[in-house]
Enzyme design. Sequence first.
Site, PDB file in Angstrom:
ATOM      1  N   ASP A 112       0.863  -1.173   0.000  1.00  0.00           N
ATOM      2  CA  ASP A 112       0.000   0.000   0.000  1.00  0.00           C
ATOM      3  C   ASP A 112       0.908   1.236   0.000  1.00  0.00           C
ATOM      4  O   ASP A 112       2.132   1.153   0.143  1.00  0.00           O
ATOM      5  CB  ASP A 112      -0.970   0.000   1.189  1.00  0.00           C
ATOM      6  CG  ASP A 112      -2.204   0.862   0.903  1.00  0.00           C
ATOM      7  OD1 ASP A 112      -2.173   1.654  -0.067  1.00  0.00           O
ATOM      8  OD2 ASP A 112      -3.185   0.758   1.644  1.00  0.00           O
TER       9      ASP A 112
HETATM   10  C1  NOJ Z   1      -4.122   3.840   0.022  1.00  0.00           C
HETATM   11  C2  NOJ Z   1      -5.270   2.890   0.231  1.00  0.00           C
HETATM   12  O1  NOJ Z   1      -5.133   2.255   1.489  1.00  0.00           O
HETATM   13  C3  NOJ Z   1      -5.390   1.835  -0.837  1.00  0.00           C
HETATM   14  O2  NOJ Z   1      -6.572   1.112  -0.643  1.00  0.00           O
HETATM   15  C4  NOJ Z   1      -5.340   2.451  -2.202  1.00  0.00           C
HETATM   16  O3  NOJ Z   1      -5.451   1.444  -3.174  1.00  0.00           O
HETATM   17  C5  NOJ Z   1      -4.033   3.200  -2.350  1.00  0.00           C
HETATM   18  N1  NOJ Z   1      -3.951   4.257  -1.350  1.00  0.00           N
HETATM   19  C6  NOJ Z   1      -3.866   3.803  -3.725  1.00  0.00           C
HETATM   20  O4  NOJ Z   1      -4.700   4.876  -3.892  1.00  0.00           O
END
Ligand code: NOJ
Length: 774
Positions: free
Chosen positions: A310
């Site tokens: 993430d």
């Molecule tokens: C953070 C989020 O936790 C995740 O779900 C998402 O896919 C990513 N950012 C990318 O935007």
Amino acid sequence: MTRSARVLLAGAAALAFASGTAHASAAAAQTSPQTQVPVAPAEPDWARPDSQMDAFIDDLLARMTLQEKIGQLTLLTSDWESTGPTMREGYKQDIAAGRVGAIFNAYTAAYTRELQEMAVEGTRLKIPLLFGYDVIHGHRTIFPISLGEAASWDLDAIETSARVSAQEATAEGIHWTFSPMVDVSRDARWGRMSEGAGEDVFLGSEIARARVRGYQGEDLGAVDTMLATAKHFAAYGAAQAGRDYHTVDISERTLRDVYLPPFKAAVDEGVATFMTAFNEYDGVPASGSKFLLTDVLRHEWGFDGFVVTDYTSINEMVPHGYSRDLAQAGEQALNAGVDMDMQGAVFMENLARSVEEGRVDTAKIDRAVRRVLEMKYRLGLFDDPYRYVDAAREKATLYKPEFLEAARDVARKSMVLLKNEGNVLPLAADAGRIAVIGPLADSKADMIGSWAAGGDRETRPVTVFEGIAARAGDGVSVEHAKGASYEFADAGKTDGFAEALALAERSDVIVAAMGEKWDMTGEAASRTTLDLPGNQQALLEALVATGKPVVLVLLSGRPNAIAWADENVPAILHAWYPGTQGGHAVADVLFGDYNPSGKLPVTFPRNVGQVPIHYDMKNTGRPIELGAPGAKYVSRYLNTPNDPLYRFGYGLSYTTFAYSPATLSAASMGPGGSITASATITNTGDRAGEEVVQLYVRDLVGSVTRPVQELKGFEKIMLEPGESRTVSFTLTPRDLAFTRADMSHGWEPGEFQLWIAPSSGAKASTPVTFTLTE
Ligand code: NOJ
């Protein structure tokens, strides 16, 4: 359980303690080899051996420098949109220099072509970029938020939503969605509950599979399918106190029995990629967890795709206190099993030195690069890097009428009728004067909820007011007043009340559209209260005090604590954030053009103090049923009942259904056998309607304690007035498996209770008992 027999069990917490018939000795049951559930290696279509691909990638890898390899392990955001705390200047220079293999938050045929050209025309090896994006509940045509879709319990509808999302997103150059979010969540304070399928393991697993099927289709090489991502691995939904990104501290048994199954289901369905979680598990940040990323994901489950972190979660291993600096964090992440670094540029800036100094093995880098290149190959990008870049297709695809119709259909299927006293609903065609009041009554931005990808928040969404006005017949006046505010800071204010109350007074029925602002759920949107924010509660009370019939249409992404409304408002419809066509869908339900069929995928507490609360809790040694009413020394609160306001699986219809007692095909089943449970459901009302028939089971005694009820099947059926249908569910011992005392996964012989019911905790259903023999 087979897909066609997708129906479940409803459990009864109440049956708890007293009914504990003795059965099979736990000790004998624990490890007998015949009760082990074998690990089925995942064999998705895309993972089929492909010697041509292997040769192509062998050749490419042999020609790549270490820096070029690390580039393939780097994912950066464009500056179109920010979905995390940091931006990196100069992503275009990074592309041109071959330092990045994938980009997210960039779409449209024109823009992805521009960036792809930079990679393909401008870099030494011409390796195409992979474009990712958070296409969560629609890309341009926005469907209900994921929790809302889950409330439909309609796997075909959910698959359709994902399919439409893939068609629109791929037409704008996207190859890869960061969805499905399969985190089980049992804490309504956590804002990200809105992004998942709710609290249940079984329902969540089925929905995970449906979404993967919808995004990836039959063939990853088709130009309208995209890679899916199971996220956030793992246990992100168990954040302490519901605060986003907070510590997770749960047992391995709970991890395996509650939080991992939807991920395993996604692997079994062939999901192409995984995303790590922000949280730690057992003291180790998920992006550095060899246990999660290698032992479980690769070795136990045989996952063959690639793992992305993430957003900056490798960097975050430093503030977690797990890594002394970014270089060490990068080494720990790669060595644990991460393949691609999202946005942190840790691999980009540190990994080469880690290899040169011998702390990371080149073979591990090569393996990660191979996994990424394989996906690019499977998508056909090496044949034609521009195959997803087609302005004509883009123009012809976005917002197709059939997509909008599908969004409306899924939206009405997602809505849950929580209360309908005196049959206030459906509204008559000649309802008279309708007042549509509240901060969510005519707010386009709110209709599509959070994580709405490329969805337009300003012009396209149909509001509740617009939907009702469009549907209302001639001679029906529909007027709107905002009346209240959902902003926390506006609690106590009363501006707008007078206008709304004047409208209410001159109306025959009031539709109060209230709930939460769209960004009060989603990432970094946790709350410590679950009430209607701002001054909505005060206005709602004033509207009810007019004596006019009030219908509360709730728009939010979590269970709200609406005990007052349940007590005082005659009709309540939960509409979640219903998407681009949401207002029409609300009108379809309010006027009875669609008979509501949604059921809650998550328990609604009476107040925040009951949280976390979920239907499949344990009985405890002192269940409340053991004592007389009000007794001390039982597991209860002094000031609130144990029961929730609305149970998991609950939802009303404009018709009524009667359930016969369940019957079983046999009184027992052996290790290789199966048992079929059946019940006859009758539509006892005067309208056709759909019912989600649910199968719950309770394992009475185990080598470790077992939940008081577990959903094991469900089926959504349509019945005409007076029509009856017998619904059957077939269970095998595998469906009853769990993590036993010795941490092996399997079933245990013993006695089980089973219900077929309209919701969890349905005491109306008499349980039947069967035995699982050795
Ligand atoms: C953070 C989020 O936790 C995740 O779900 C998402 O896919 C990513 N950012 C990318 O935007």
